[in-house]
Design an enzyme around this catalytic site. Sequence first.
Site, PDB file in Angstrom:
ATOM      1  N   HIS A  35       0.818  -1.213   0.000  1.00 39.95           N
ATOM      2  CA  HIS A  35       0.000   0.000   0.000  1.00 39.95           C
ATOM      3  C   HIS A  35       0.850   1.260   0.000  1.00 39.95           C
ATOM      4  CE1 HIS A  35      -3.228  -2.845   0.752  1.00 39.95           C
ATOM      5  NE2 HIS A  35      -4.057  -1.885   0.392  1.00 39.95           N
ATOM      6  N   LYS A  99      -9.728  -7.689   8.019  1.00 39.57           N
ATOM      7  CA  LYS A  99     -10.472  -7.866   9.276  1.00 39.57           C
ATOM      8  C   LYS A  99     -10.453  -6.581  10.077  1.00 39.57           C
ATOM      9  CE  LYS A  99      -6.884  -9.547  12.363  1.00 39.57           C
ATOM     10  NZ  LYS A  99      -6.683  -9.879  13.755  1.00 39.57           N
TER      11      LYS A  99
END
Lengths: 188, 296
Positions: A35, A99
């Site tokens: 990222h 999550k």
Amino acid sequence: MLLEAPFTEEKIRALRVGDMVEITGVVYTGRDAVHKYLHDGGKPPVNLKDSIIYHCGPVVVKEAGKWVVKAAGPTTSIREEPYQGPLMEQYGIRAVIGKGGMGAKTLQYCQKVGGVYLHAVGGAAQVLAERVVAVKGVHLAEKFGSPEAIWEFQVERFPAVVTMDSHGGSLHAQVLEESAAKFKQLLG
Amino acid sequence: MDARALQKNLLELIRRTSAELPTDVVRAVEAGARKEKAGSNARYALEVIRDNIVMAKDKSQPLCQDTGTIICYAELPKWCDERTFRSAYEKAVVEATRVGYLRQNSVDSVTGANSGDNLGPGNPSFHFHQATGRALTVRMMLKGGGCENVSSQYSLPDTKLGAGRDLEGVRRVVLDSVLQAQGKGCGPGILGVCIGGDRGMGYVAAKETLFRELDDTNEDPRLAKLEKRIMKEGNSLGIGPMGFGGATTLLGVKFTHRNRVPASFFVSIAYMCWAFRRNGFVLSEGGRITRWLYDS
């Protein structure tokens, strides 16, 4: 319900918070290093148009010349909050699996670009590894190391729950609000 | 003593702990699943969890890829000194990492470098005690990062929560910790709570109390009552498995206490995820395992 490739905007926009999906198609793993790399202008080694990114640092070993996935549960997503939305817009990423949920910025981008957040079951490393039926490739492994690389996983009926949709719905915000109200009541 | 035999037994302890959940935890997960509505997100999450527990045991592979901080409590008899035990345990950890029972999980906090073998300053985390008899007792726990990150410590009084220096104040901050954790610690969770102590001791004791069986009763009736109440009220928050909403937010609550200085009143809460990996054994002087501390 089944969510099968290609992951078009139409299919993604049809999903609502609370939908339990089983994903079949290719997903790309990507966590902190990937990222940051893409955010800093690094060139994606794969085509991310209509793709699914999986926040996962898998355990993958080579057995008899073939990659075998030993454990592949989700990692905490909120660390990618600064980058996720803009990357979804720039590269056409349609869905994120992880999550713990993500924040308001990602939720806004989900609405804007037609994206969703798919919550996998944290800790379920074995069940989720079994749904990876083939490893189609690995990218940036030399640069970032195996857990931080982009793994190209062919998955079949990979289970997840839609917890943020493209209509502004967030199960995380809803549960937080309801539990906070109940908490206030308990404290009197 | 035979250090190699000890090392082999410790390797089996690590394998079992990483791949097999104790039956008290499995029973609690199953009871939780029965409480959730068929077709709900909560039921779905608990079913995936149940399948995962079975699969990890069958394949003898880690339940969760985050094999966590390795925490070891050992009661050493006179025939086994601390250095011998530490060396055998460290060798077992290196081997367990090599064969994949443990992930490479020890990172230098200054340079960011991973040691690759789970050894390094403070890793594994040892707590040694002198045994009273001839038997050697080892207990270990693997505690993942997600649940460690949502563990918390409060200093009473806490004005915002209206929490004074009494058991009602303790109740308020413990419930707040459950609210703050939401699903981020991979719930349904188990709380180990220590009332009092200094900050360091509080967390150590909070983790140690997690070794109690989930369905036992605290021998202190005041704490037994508080455990029951937090369990009920915590579950009524409706956070549910993974924070999906539902009736199963907590699988257990365990309290312990330590004396404090008059000026301090800490409440330390160790949040443990559903992948509650703990086990241990008792070893005779002949090097034979006479008993496992948990069924799995």
